[in-house]
Design an enzyme around this catalytic site. Sequence first.
Site, mmCIF file in Angstrom:
data_model
loop_
_atom_site.group_PDB
_atom_site.id
_atom_site.type_symbol
_atom_site.label_atom_id
_atom_site.label_comp_id
_atom_site.label_asym_id
_atom_site.label_seq_id
_atom_site.Cartn_x
_atom_site.Cartn_y
_atom_site.Cartn_z
ATOM 1 C CD GLU A 53 137.891 63.109 -33.988
ATOM 2 O OE1 GLU A 53 138.908 63.168 -33.276
ATOM 3 O OE2 GLU A 53 137.264 62.054 -34.156
ATOM 4 C CD GLU A 89 137.752 59.124 -36.737
ATOM 5 O OE1 GLU A 89 137.804 58.904 -35.513
ATOM 6 O OE2 GLU A 89 138.492 59.928 -37.318
HETATM 7 O O1 IFM Z 1 142.429 57.402 -33.591
HETATM 8 C C1 IFM Z 1 141.522 58.437 -33.428
HETATM 9 C C2 IFM Z 1 141.363 59.235 -34.719
HETATM 10 O O2 IFM Z 1 142.577 59.686 -35.200
HETATM 11 C C3 IFM Z 1 140.475 60.420 -34.468
HETATM 12 N N1 IFM Z 1 139.241 60.046 -33.859
HETATM 13 C C4 IFM Z 1 139.283 59.154 -32.723
HETATM 14 C C5 IFM Z 1 140.166 57.952 -33.025
HETATM 15 C C6 IFM Z 1 140.204 57.018 -31.799
HETATM 16 O O3 IFM Z 1 140.693 57.682 -30.692
#
Ligand code: IFM
Length: 469
Positions: A186, A373
């Site tokens: 990200e 994710e």
């Molecule tokens: O916890 C985070 C992760 O580190 C990166 N993406 C979003 C998740 C939830 O906010």
Amino acid sequence: MTPTRSADMTLTTRSAMTWQPDVDAFGADFAWGAATAAYQIEGAVAEGGRGPSIWDTFAHMPGRTTRGDTGDIACDHYHRWESDLDIIRDLGLRAYRLSLSWSRLQPSGTGPLNPVAVAHYRRLLGRLKEIGVRAFVTLYHWDLPQPLEDAGGWPARATAYRFADYAGLVADELGDLAEDWITINEPWCSSFLGYGTGAHAPGRSDLGEAVAAAHHLNLAHGLAVANIRHRRPHVAVGVAHIVTDLVTASEQPEDLAAAARYDANNNRMFLDPVLRGGYPVDVYELYRAQRLAELVRDGDEATIATPVDFLGLNHYHQLIVRHDPTVAHLQASTTPAEPATTSLRWSVTPESLRRVLVRVERDYPGTPIHVTENGASFDDYVDHSGQVADNERIGYLSGYVQAAAEAIREGVNLQGYFVWSLLDNFEWAEGYSKRFGLVYVDYHTQTRIPKASAAWYRDLIARHARAVG
Ligand code: IFM
């Protein structure tokens, strides 16, 4: 198997528990996994030769995180990794996405790797191999070594080259133990939250720095892909981008333009250079005052576009975008698409996962994708019988997995899905107040309690295994 509810329903009720997604759509080798990140779980910040990262510094600054929480101890995973891997095995996960701590492996951000850290990660990755779990290893999940921040951080072009060096060294030392590598997690968050709003480490607030950081993170990714490939030609390499589903508040031209600006900043500034060969024209327009065009040197776009083997797609929810002249630079503001029901006030919009997957296939055809994710935070608690009945999370995951199945049926080349997260953990500026895990962590005792959602996920993976024979 036919689902009993349509995927576009908002699954926030307890009745969602009885609902099972369609597993037949997923291929036999589908990577069902869960994800974590080093600073969020490891703790042991001053052990094994680890140096400080920007998150150590930031979390210790007064007022930066909820209740002043830090990752000093976190889930103590550095010491408990073996029993945590037993949980992974017992859940039947096919894959596990973890990140390596750069400041553990290379405390000053330059020079040779720290042998204690190399040995630690070799043991951990070796054990994953032994238990038959496919490791997806992220090289950078936001924890820049503090000395590199002191030398300018991501707004400095040199940081991209330091990252590429680090990636090459890690490929040398650990590249035999994992087939799947993710360069950066990200970059939008690292650049625009870290250097733009200052909500994340290192907490700087300067749009010009954010834009420079974004370009250098993209460049770092491209340089790293080349370095990893050079050393380990057979591993798969990708990058994990958060892809937000945006819906325009109205058909009014000003709302449409606001949504396009928001999309340019959050999505296309990161996806297009990797998957289409360069920044879109409207991104150059948006950041004309920040001199993006001068930051991008000859050859940079070709470097960033070094072909990847897959896109890691992180997705959580949908936002409605409207024109808002009170908001600096983007002149756009967002509201949740549905009543915000997670504890982070994010809405539950399963359909948005299908939409972003189909969008990526439409805009960057044929790209292999892993959902690296997806998940939700809820106010989980241990009940009188010692269980954590996180039915809302089961509802959330059911809906999103079904949405992924529908995307595959629409032609998306989806190869994996990772729940965020394996364990409750340090949720950055929110500290430990938000719980995303399949496994509950009691931070006082470090007890792990698999939640109802963990059993649900284990059963889903087993049902899929039976379906594909
Ligand atoms: O916890 C985070 C992760 O580190 C990166 N993406 C979003 C998740 C939830 O906010």
